[in-house]
Design a protein around this motif. Sequence first.
Motif, mmCIF file in Angstrom:
data_model
loop_
_atom_site.group_PDB
_atom_site.id
_atom_site.type_symbol
_atom_site.label_atom_id
_atom_site.label_comp_id
_atom_site.label_asym_id
_atom_site.label_seq_id
_atom_site.Cartn_x
_atom_site.Cartn_y
_atom_site.Cartn_z
ATOM 1 N N LEU A 189 0.820 -1.212 0.000
ATOM 2 C CA LEU A 189 0.000 0.000 0.000
ATOM 3 C C LEU A 189 0.855 1.264 0.000
ATOM 4 O O LEU A 189 0.558 2.223 -0.719
ATOM 5 N N LEU A 190 1.917 1.272 0.783
ATOM 6 C CA LEU A 190 2.781 2.450 0.799
ATOM 7 C C LEU A 190 3.540 2.617 -0.509
ATOM 8 O O LEU A 190 3.769 3.744 -0.955
ATOM 9 N N LEU A 191 3.924 1.512 -1.117
ATOM 10 C CA LEU A 191 4.584 1.584 -2.419
ATOM 11 C C LEU A 191 3.619 2.135 -3.466
ATOM 12 O O LEU A 191 3.997 2.978 -4.291
ATOM 13 N N SER A 238 -3.059 13.423 -3.651
ATOM 14 C CA SER A 238 -2.263 12.488 -2.852
ATOM 15 C C SER A 238 -2.868 12.289 -1.469
ATOM 16 O O SER A 238 -2.809 11.193 -0.912
ATOM 17 N N ILE A 239 -3.466 13.332 -0.926
ATOM 18 C CA ILE A 239 -4.124 13.209 0.389
ATOM 19 C C ILE A 239 -5.358 12.325 0.276
ATOM 20 O O ILE A 239 -5.574 11.427 1.112
ATOM 21 N N LEU A 240 -6.159 12.571 -0.750
ATOM 22 C CA LEU A 240 -7.357 11.752 -0.949
ATOM 23 C C LEU A 240 -6.996 10.296 -1.232
ATOM 24 O O LEU A 240 -7.663 9.377 -0.755
ATOM 25 N N PHE A 241 -5.929 10.091 -1.995
ATOM 26 C CA PHE A 241 -5.482 8.735 -2.286
ATOM 27 C C PHE A 241 -4.994 8.046 -1.018
ATOM 28 O O PHE A 241 -5.229 6.854 -0.822
ATOM 29 N N PHE A 242 -4.326 8.789 -0.115
ATOM 30 C CA PHE A 242 -3.884 8.221 1.148
ATOM 31 C C PHE A 242 -5.076 7.806 2.002
ATOM 32 O O PHE A 242 -5.057 6.746 2.641
ATOM 33 N N ILE A 243 -6.127 8.597 2.008
ATOM 34 C CA ILE A 243 -7.341 8.231 2.749
ATOM 35 C C ILE A 243 -7.958 6.962 2.164
ATOM 36 O O ILE A 243 -8.405 6.084 2.904
ATOM 37 N N LEU A 244 -7.950 6.840 0.844
ATOM 38 C CA LEU A 244 -8.428 5.621 0.185
ATOM 39 C C LEU A 244 -7.576 4.420 0.598
ATOM 40 O O LEU A 244 -8.107 3.334 0.868
ATOM 41 N N ILE A 245 -6.278 4.600 0.686
ATOM 42 C CA ILE A 245 -5.387 3.512 1.091
ATOM 43 C C ILE A 245 -5.676 3.085 2.534
ATOM 44 O O ILE A 245 -5.635 1.903 2.858
ATOM 45 N N THR A 298 1.937 9.287 -5.678
ATOM 46 C CA THR A 298 2.307 10.628 -5.261
ATOM 47 C C THR A 298 3.456 11.182 -6.098
ATOM 48 O O THR A 298 3.383 12.286 -6.615
ATOM 49 N N PHE A 299 4.528 10.420 -6.222
ATOM 50 C CA PHE A 299 5.681 10.928 -6.937
ATOM 51 C C PHE A 299 5.609 10.663 -8.436
ATOM 52 O O PHE A 299 6.077 11.481 -9.221
#
Length: 81
Positions: free
Chosen positions: A17-19, A55-62, A25-26
């Motif tokens: 998930l972090l990958l 990227s924030i919204l994607f992190f919340i999805l993750i 993000t990058f």
Amino acid sequence: MNKEQYWKENVILIVKLLLTWFIFTFGLSTFAANFLNNFEFFGVKIGFFLANQGSILFFILIIYIYIKKISKLDKKYSISE
């Protein structure tokens, strides 16, 4: 219950998930920003949006995905709070 296997699967899930988040993000918002800025969404350039809000919204999805997957993993190994 095999705690080592549970922990191993948990760490693999976190790394995946972090990958994915790192690549999103990058990869999209940093390296592909110039290309994505050719497109607009409600008057905002997509590259700018992804770099700031996406990227924030994607992190919340993750986080949501992690909760769902770890719940299945907890059931698989019969772990409860």
